[in-house]
Enzyme design. Structure first.
Site, PDB file in Angstrom:
ATOM      1  N   LEU A 126       0.846  -1.203   0.000  1.00 32.84           N
ATOM      2  CA  LEU A 126       0.000   0.000   0.000  1.00 32.84           C
ATOM      3  C   LEU A 126       0.876   1.245   0.000  1.00 32.84           C
ATOM      4  O   LEU A 126       1.777   1.372   0.838  1.00 32.84           O
ATOM      5  CB  LEU A 126      -0.889   0.016   1.255  1.00 32.84           C
ATOM      6  CG  LEU A 126      -1.705   1.295   1.478  1.00 32.84           C
ATOM      7  CD1 LEU A 126      -2.910   1.339   0.546  1.00 32.84           C
ATOM      8  CD2 LEU A 126      -2.168   1.407   2.928  1.00 32.84           C
TER       9      LEU A 126
ATOM     10  N   SER B  10       1.140  11.136   9.528  1.00 29.51           N
ATOM     11  CA  SER B  10      -0.077  11.130  10.354  1.00 29.51           C
ATOM     12  C   SER B  10      -1.194  11.897   9.657  1.00 29.51           C
ATOM     13  O   SER B  10      -2.358  11.507   9.705  1.00 29.51           O
ATOM     14  CB  SER B  10       0.205  11.778  11.714  1.00 29.51           C
ATOM     15  OG  SER B  10       1.201  11.052  12.392  1.00 29.51           O
TER      16      SER B  10
ATOM     17  N   GLU C 137      -5.666  -3.227   8.812  1.00 27.72           N
ATOM     18  CA  GLU C 137      -4.281  -3.228   9.322  1.00 27.72           C
ATOM     19  C   GLU C 137      -4.275  -3.237  10.846  1.00 27.72           C
ATOM     20  O   GLU C 137      -3.435  -3.881  11.460  1.00 27.72           O
ATOM     21  CB  GLU C 137      -3.541  -1.990   8.794  1.00 27.72           C
ATOM     22  CG  GLU C 137      -2.090  -1.934   9.251  1.00 27.72           C
ATOM     23  CD  GLU C 137      -1.296  -0.810   8.610  1.00 27.72           C
ATOM     24  OE1 GLU C 137      -1.875  -0.022   7.844  1.00 27.72           O
ATOM     25  OE2 GLU C 137      -0.085  -0.734   8.894  1.00 27.72           O
TER      26      GLU C 137
ATOM     27  N   GLN D 117      10.652 -12.679  43.392  1.00 32.12           N
ATOM     28  CA  GLN D 117       9.310 -12.112  43.130  1.00 32.12           C
ATOM     29  C   GLN D 117       9.363 -11.003  42.069  1.00 32.12           C
ATOM     30  O   GLN D 117       8.445 -10.876  41.263  1.00 32.12           O
ATOM     31  CB  GLN D 117       8.731 -11.574  44.434  1.00 32.12           C
ATOM     32  CG  GLN D 117       7.231 -11.445  44.377  1.00 32.12           C
ATOM     33  CD  GLN D 117       6.652 -10.962  45.702  1.00 32.12           C
ATOM     34  OE1 GLN D 117       7.218 -10.067  46.338  1.00 32.12           O
ATOM     35  NE2 GLN D 117       5.556 -11.542  46.108  1.00 32.12           N
TER      36      GLN D 117
HETATM   37  C1  LIG Z   1       8.916   0.310   8.732  1.00 36.02           C
HETATM   38  C2  LIG Z   1       7.723   1.110   8.287  1.00 36.02           C
HETATM   39  C3  LIG Z   1       6.840   0.558   7.382  1.00 36.02           C
HETATM   40  C4  LIG Z   1       5.771   1.316   6.901  1.00 36.02           C
HETATM   41  N1  LIG Z   1       4.964   0.783   5.935  1.00 36.02           N
HETATM   42  C5  LIG Z   1       4.068   1.599   5.299  1.00 36.02           C
HETATM   43  C6  LIG Z   1       3.349   1.135   4.147  1.00 36.02           C
HETATM   44  O1  LIG Z   1       3.475  -0.016   3.727  1.00 36.02           O
HETATM   45  N2  LIG Z   1       2.517   2.016   3.521  1.00 36.02           N
HETATM   46  C7  LIG Z   1       2.353   3.290   3.949  1.00 36.02           C
HETATM   47  O2  LIG Z   1       1.589   4.028   3.319  1.00 36.02           O
HETATM   48  N3  LIG Z   1       2.998   3.754   5.060  1.00 36.02           N
HETATM   49  C8  LIG Z   1       3.857   2.940   5.728  1.00 36.02           C
HETATM   50  N4  LIG Z   1       4.549   3.404   6.831  1.00 36.02           N
HETATM   51  C9  LIG Z   1       4.343   4.773   7.271  1.00 36.02           C
HETATM   52  C10 LIG Z   1       3.697   4.918   8.626  1.00 36.02           C
HETATM   53  O3  LIG Z   1       2.334   4.598   8.566  1.00 36.02           O
HETATM   54  C11 LIG Z   1       3.996   6.350   9.115  1.00 36.02           C
HETATM   55  O4  LIG Z   1       5.370   6.361   9.456  1.00 36.02           O
HETATM   56  C12 LIG Z   1       3.139   6.765  10.276  1.00 36.02           C
HETATM   57  O5  LIG Z   1       1.812   6.923   9.875  1.00 36.02           O
HETATM   58  C13 LIG Z   1       3.636   8.067  10.938  1.00 36.02           C
HETATM   59  O6  LIG Z   1       3.884   9.059   9.986  1.00 36.02           O
HETATM   60  P1  LIG Z   1       5.298   9.855  10.027  1.00 36.02           P
HETATM   61  O7  LIG Z   1       6.374   8.848  10.064  1.00 36.02           O
HETATM   62  O8  LIG Z   1       5.295  10.815   8.904  1.00 36.02           O
HETATM   63  O9  LIG Z   1       5.303  10.615  11.412  1.00 36.02           O
HETATM   64  P2  LIG Z   1       4.666  12.061  11.723  1.00 36.02           P
HETATM   65  O10 LIG Z   1       3.268  12.110  11.253  1.00 36.02           O
HETATM   66  O11 LIG Z   1       5.595  13.119  11.257  1.00 36.02           O
HETATM   67  O12 LIG Z   1       4.668  12.047  13.316  1.00 36.02           O
HETATM   68  C14 LIG Z   1       5.815  12.394  14.103  1.00 36.02           C
HETATM   69  C15 LIG Z   1       5.370  12.446  15.557  1.00 36.02           C
HETATM   70  O13 LIG Z   1       4.356  13.483  15.710  1.00 36.02           O
HETATM   71  C16 LIG Z   1       3.193  12.921  16.308  1.00 36.02           C
HETATM   72  N5  LIG Z   1       2.003  13.580  15.769  1.00 36.02           N
HETATM   73  C17 LIG Z   1       1.708  13.873  14.484  1.00 36.02           C
HETATM   74  N6  LIG Z   1       0.502  14.454  14.394  1.00 36.02           N
HETATM   75  C18 LIG Z   1       0.004  14.507  15.655  1.00 36.02           C
HETATM   76  C19 LIG Z   1      -1.208  14.965  16.236  1.00 36.02           C
HETATM   77  N7  LIG Z   1      -2.175  15.497  15.501  1.00 36.02           N
HETATM   78  N8  LIG Z   1      -1.370  14.885  17.572  1.00 36.02           N
HETATM   79  C20 LIG Z   1      -0.399  14.335  18.345  1.00 36.02           C
HETATM   80  N9  LIG Z   1       0.774  13.847  17.863  1.00 36.02           N
HETATM   81  C21 LIG Z   1       0.955  13.949  16.537  1.00 36.02           C
HETATM   82  C22 LIG Z   1       3.249  11.436  15.918  1.00 36.02           C
HETATM   83  O14 LIG Z   1       2.448  10.663  16.782  1.00 36.02           O
HETATM   84  C23 LIG Z   1       4.726  11.154  16.040  1.00 36.02           C
HETATM   85  O15 LIG Z   1       5.054  10.923  17.381  1.00 36.02           O
HETATM   86  C24 LIG Z   1       5.565   2.640   7.376  1.00 36.02           C
HETATM   87  C25 LIG Z   1       6.437   3.164   8.334  1.00 36.02           C
HETATM   88  C26 LIG Z   1       7.517   2.432   8.781  1.00 36.02           C
HETATM   89  C27 LIG Z   1       8.468   3.057   9.779  1.00 36.02           C
END
Ligand SMILES: Cc1cc2nc3c(=O)[nH]c(=O)nc-3n(C[C@H](O)[C@H](O)[C@H](O)COP(=O)(O)OP(=O)(O)OC[C@H]3O[C@@H](n4cnc5c(N)ncnc54)[C@H](O)[C@@H]3O)c2cc1C
Length: 387
Positions: free
Chosen positions: A125, A134, A245, A282
């Site tokens: 995906l 996010s 998922e 414990q």
């Molecule tokens: C190994 C791996 C495999 C993956 N596989 C896929 C895949 O197959 N397909 C795909 O589409 N995606 C995939 N992902 C992506 C994954 O779903 C995203 O990494 C994830 O959704 C977070 O997005 P980001 O990394 O951009 O973090 P960000 O969105 O930048 O977030 C950074 C931090 O900010 C926090 N944050 C952001 N917005 C808010 C909010 N509104 N309120 C509070 N906290 C917030 C987050 O919780 C996090 O702690 C994968 C990621 C990894 C690492």
């Protein structure tokens, strides 16, 4: 209410445990060390029947229930101890294949599902982008309709199975002005002009599952590869897929926690300090007790979500709760496991070192823990689910 598995389910689960113990577990640590995906192992798992479990038989699947697919994941996690392999399996069967099965036209299902179910084509995906994780509604990849094609431009990142995949479900903006109401799903083959695999991403855990960027440079996707309805992709593809998922793909985490607990008990019984097994202390028993509590409660939550899906009940609150709870306790259990193993737990000699690295992905991928709390909180006070 009946909490027991049927005899068929017990036998099926046992058969997957035996397969995973014999085929997946050997070499799991080496594949992690080398960050190596094993195609032969994939083919064996496909031959065993793991790649098409939930799809109807007419499309090459087994017609397994959501519960049975979840049990297969649990058994794979227990017997195989290779979180990366389970991740690639989940990305392929669940977030790659399920949207095609659930939303595809008859032609799309006939064309793609048999290849996915046989494992010949690996799927995945493509939702996340460098600037939109996010905030998935903020994706920048565009899809413009031209002469029987949609022309896609943009980059996806963190895509599980990216370097291996033959077909991906991809989300793109068909209407840039409309936010989540302008997103559409597409089925994209790796050989479509303008598609390429971008940079491979090196990770701390789940290392036997390859991850990469996907690049769309004027990528021509035939109009018949639109998945679902135009501009409805956010709800139909992204939300519905993430609900899968957040349920079925968590099966391996439960199996992983169970085998980890057994190994911790064995270790605590044979490791002596102060003239007796550390299992007699414990403080060690308390860590084991917490691990057992997390395991059993997590399993109940997961089975409830799988049961919901088998009844056709969409329950985003339970799905988010399951994702949040299971992945959080999985991290805590992995930490306890290392602690029980003492200094040895911090070495490559035992699997617990790997499990702490693997577990961390759970609280990030597929919507972080913060996002799950946000969804649950919003739903509790009467708001919309979102991602
Ligand atoms: C190994 C791996 C495999 C993956 N596989 C896929 C895949 O197959 N397909 C795909 O589409 N995606 C995939 N992902 C992506 C994954 O779903 C995203 O990494 C994830 O959704 C977070 O997005 P980001 O990394 O951009 O973090 P960000 O969105 O930048 O977030 C950074 C931090 O900010 C926090 N944050 C952001 N917005 C808010 C909010 N509104 N309120 C509070 N906290 C917030 C987050 O919780 C996090 O702690 C994968 C990621 C990894 C690492």
């Amino acid at each position: 209410m009946d909490f027991s598995l049927t005899e068929e389910q017990e036998l099926f689960k046992q058969s997957v445990i035996e397969f995973a113990t014999k085929e997946i577990r050997p070499g799991a640590a080496e594949r992690d060390e080398e960050a190596r995906f094993d195609r032969d192992l994939w083919d064996k798992a496909a031959e065993f029947g793991l790649m098409g479990l939930p799809y109807p038989e007419e499309y090459g699947g087994s017609g397994a229930s959501v519960m049975d697919t979840t049990l297969a994941g649990e058994a794979m996690g227990y017997g195989g101890c290779d979180a990366g392999f389970s991740l690639s399996w989940g990305a392929h069967v669940v977030i790659g294949g399920v949207p095609i099965w659930q939303l595809g036209t008859e032609e799309q299902k006939k064309k793609y599902l048999p290849k996915i179910a046989s494992g010949e084509w690996i799927s995945g995906l493509g939702l996340t982008e460098p600037e939109a994780g996010s905030d998935a509604a903020g994706i920048l990849t565009t899809a413009e309709k031209k002469d029987g094609y949609y022309v896609l431009n943009g980059t996806k990142t963190f895509i599980t199975n990216g370097p291996l995949g033959s077909v991906f479900v991809v989300l793109a903006k068909t209407d840039k002005e409309k936010g989540s109401a302008g997103i559409t799903g597409f089925i994209v083959e790796k050989d479509f002009p303008g598609f390429s695999v971008g940079k491979e991403i090196h990770k701390m855990g789940n290392r036997s599952s390859p991850t990469s960027e996907l690049v769309f440079d004027n990528c021509e996707v035939p109009a018949e590869n639109l998945l679902g309805e135009e501009n409805k992709g956010f709800m139909q593809v992204a939300l519905a897929t993430l609900e899968w998922e957040r349920s079925v793909m968590l099966g391996p985490a439960i199996g992983g926690m169970e085998i980890q607990l057994e190994e911790c008990i064995n270790y605590a019984k044979q490791r002596h300090q102060f003239g007796r097994p550390i299992a007699k202390f414990q403080a060690v028993q308390f860590m084991l007790a917490d691990m057992k509590m997390w395991l059993e409660t997590a399993r109940f939550v997961l089975y409830k979500v799988a049961w919901n899906k088998d009844q056709g009940i969409m329950d985003p609150l339970m799905a988010s709760l399951s994702k949040l709870y299971i992945t959080e306790v999985c991290c805590k259990a992995a930490r306890n496991a290392v602690q029980i193993h003492g200094g040895y737990g911090y070495t490559k000699e035992y699997d617990v070192e790997r499990s702490i690295r693997d577990a961390q992905l759970g609280v990030l991928g597929g919507g972080t823990s913060e996002i799950q709390r946000w969804i649950i909180g919003r739903l509790l006070v009467g708001g919309q689910s979102g991602l």
